[in-house]
Design a protein around this motif. Structure first.
Motif, PDB file in Angstrom:
ATOM      1  N   THR A  96       0.846  -1.190   0.000  1.00 26.96           N
ATOM      2  CA  THR A  96       0.000   0.000   0.000  1.00 26.96           C
ATOM      3  C   THR A  96       0.885   1.246   0.000  1.00 26.96           C
ATOM      4  O   THR A  96       2.071   1.196   0.350  1.00 26.96           O
ATOM      5  CB  THR A  96      -0.909   0.029   1.233  1.00 26.96           C
ATOM      6  OG1 THR A  96      -0.086   0.108   2.412  1.00 26.96           O
ATOM      7  CG2 THR A  96      -1.777  -1.221   1.312  1.00 26.96           C
ATOM      8  N   SER A  97       0.299   2.378  -0.368  1.00 23.93           N
ATOM      9  CA  SER A  97       1.068   3.630  -0.365  1.00 23.93           C
ATOM     10  C   SER A  97       1.636   3.929   1.006  1.00 23.93           C
ATOM     11  O   SER A  97       2.774   4.404   1.136  1.00 23.93           O
ATOM     12  CB  SER A  97       0.171   4.782  -0.831  1.00 23.93           C
ATOM     13  OG  SER A  97      -0.245   4.589  -2.169  1.00 23.93           O
ATOM     14  N   ALA A 345       2.536   1.365  -6.252  1.00 26.48           N
ATOM     15  CA  ALA A 345       2.917   2.455  -5.342  1.00 26.48           C
ATOM     16  C   ALA A 345       4.429   2.478  -5.119  1.00 26.48           C
ATOM     17  O   ALA A 345       5.044   3.551  -5.103  1.00 26.48           O
ATOM     18  CB  ALA A 345       2.189   2.309  -4.006  1.00 26.48           C
ATOM     19  N   ARG A 348       6.170   3.646  -8.430  1.00 22.93           N
ATOM     20  CA  ARG A 348       6.034   5.095  -8.638  1.00 22.93           C
ATOM     21  C   ARG A 348       6.948   5.855  -7.697  1.00 22.93           C
ATOM     22  O   ARG A 348       7.588   6.845  -8.091  1.00 22.93           O
ATOM     23  CB  ARG A 348       4.570   5.501  -8.433  1.00 22.93           C
ATOM     24  CG  ARG A 348       4.279   6.962  -8.750  1.00 22.93           C
ATOM     25  CD  ARG A 348       2.774   7.235  -8.719  1.00 22.93           C
ATOM     26  NE  ARG A 348       2.480   8.637  -9.012  1.00 22.93           N
ATOM     27  CZ  ARG A 348       2.436   9.584  -8.093  1.00 22.93           C
ATOM     28  NH1 ARG A 348       2.646   9.276  -6.799  1.00 22.93           N
ATOM     29  NH2 ARG A 348       2.162  10.843  -8.436  1.00 22.93           N
ATOM     30  N   LEU A 349       7.052   5.400  -6.436  1.00 28.24           N
ATOM     31  CA  LEU A 349       7.944   6.056  -5.471  1.00 28.24           C
ATOM     32  C   LEU A 349       9.395   5.957  -5.934  1.00 28.24           C
ATOM     33  O   LEU A 349      10.151   6.936  -5.859  1.00 28.24           O
ATOM     34  CB  LEU A 349       7.777   5.416  -4.093  1.00 28.24           C
ATOM     35  CG  LEU A 349       8.680   5.970  -2.984  1.00 28.24           C
ATOM     36  CD1 LEU A 349       8.386   7.451  -2.731  1.00 28.24           C
ATOM     37  CD2 LEU A 349       8.498   5.162  -1.692  1.00 28.24           C
TER      38      LEU A 349
END
Length: 389
Positions: A96-97, A345, A348-349
């Motif tokens: 999760t983010s 997530a 992308r980070l």
């Protein structure tokens, strides 16, 4: 059946996008005899529809074109629901983010260490020296691997990456089998020394139950093997492509360097514009007709995400970079449906931090030679020589 296009023809960094633009316009459901024959869906709506209909379009028969899996099935990518579900259920809470946010300083530290020698020398190959290593080291930390295994994975992961992209079948098999040995070692260690199920994938998989029974150990090993390299190739290619674009567009490079709060939105648009996958595959379980062409049951179908995300009917000026594109959520770079990338997530980070660090540690960068393109199933840059200013 005759071929509508030739995926084996020599390519440049830009030429695949020209090919897909022509197919979208004149032959959006295309067939080729390459690699035993397969279909390619190039329009956004067709790709999205196939990706979300997991009952009609299955992934368990073939999940990528060309086929690169030589050994056992690896959940969750190689499975269909409901068999796919318990593995997805085990990994999703760990990505999760909120969960991955704590890795930001770790990723930043990894990026700084990899960029330092390049900055000192005034440049280098951003793919070979940076983007092929950063995601491996990040995933190793996420997998809670001990330091000696982190270094081993970094090297073997790099070899696997290069072998796949170089169509080196022997090298791909050798490195893949070594990664299986690593996966077995990780599973054996977690059985003897379990960690927190909320913080460790292997422990979570070993604790999972379906109808009261544990998951098959060979499938757990397969999933760990999948996870060890699942996030390697795409960031390698995408970061290379981003650096090509910013070398060509110095105004945008300066804008992002001057205001790094724009980087997250820029990454979203780069993910659309340079989607690194073009060969994720499905197989129709029955004959299906799309745009007047009938695909027989059992024939492999490539969902060309890279083409779908440049579909002019969905994205205005689709070949152009637009910061804060209003319908960026229509981009399907991370897939759709049950096989939407669970690691989105974290990926992308990684990309955000990587670009921030490249911009922060240079006054400018430019191409020091022609980028070397990757090959199917990826699309983008495999080698990007840069000069740092």
């Amino acid at each position: 059946m005759s071929s509508d296009f030739d995926p084996l023809q020599p390519e440049t960094f830009d030429s695949p996008h020209e090919t897909y633009a022509a197919l979208r316009s004149h032959c959006p459901v295309a067939h080729t005899d390459a690699w035993g024959g397969f279909w390619a869906l190039t329009k956004h709506d067709d790709v999205a529809a196939a990706a979300t209909n997991s009952d009609l379009f299955i992934t368990s028969k073939q999940n990528v074109i060309p086929k690169v899996a030589f050994t056992g099935r690896r959940p969750p990518l190689h499975l269909d629901p409901p068999e796919h579900t318990p593995y997805r259920r085990a990994i999703a809470p760990l990505l999760t983010s909120r969960k991955v946010a704590r890795f930001e300083p770790i990723i930043r530290e990894i990026c700084a260490a990899l960029l330092a020698p390049m900055v000192e020398r005034g440049g280098g190959d951003i793919c070979t020296e940076f983007s092929s290593r950063m995601p491996v080291l990040t995933f190793a930390r996420w997998m809670n691997l001990p330091p000696d295994q982190v270094e081993t994975l970094a090297e073997v992961g790099r070899r696997f990456n290069v072998a796949v992209q170089s169509a080196d079948e022997v090298g791909t098999k050798e490195s893949s089998l070594f990664l299986y040995d690593m996966a077995r070692s990780v599973v054996a260690d977690r059985k003897a020394n379990p960690l927190d199920v909320d913080e460790d994938l292997t422990t979570s998989l070993l604790a999972a139950r379906v109808d009261g029974e544990p998951l098959p150990e060979d499938m757990i090993v397969g999933m760990i093997r999948q996870v060890l390299v699942v996030g390697i190739i795409a960031p390698t290619v995408l970061i290379g492509s981003i650096c090509v674009h910013l070398s060509r567009d110095r105004a945008l490079q300066s804008q992002l360097r001057g205001d790094r709060s724009l980087v997250p939105a820029a990454i979203d648009e780069f993910l659309r514009l340079y989607t690194p996958y073009r060969g994720f595959a499905r197989t129709a379980v029955e004959d299906v007709t799309i745009r007047g062409r009938t695909i027989s049951a059992g024939e492999p179908i490539a969902l060309v995400y890279a083409s779908a995300n440049r579909d002019e009917e969905v994205f205005e000026d689709a070949d152009q970079f637009r910061l804060n594109r209003p319908n960026i959520k229509d981009s399907i770079h991370f897939g759709r449906g049950v096989h939407h990338c669970p690691g989105a997530a974290l990926a992308r980070l990684e990309l955000i931090v990587a670009l921030e660090e490249i911009l922060a540690r240079t006054n400018g960068f430019s191409l020091a030679g022609e980028p070397v393109p990757t090959r199917m199933p990826e699309i983008g840059a495999l080698h990007v020589p840069l000069t740092f200013e």
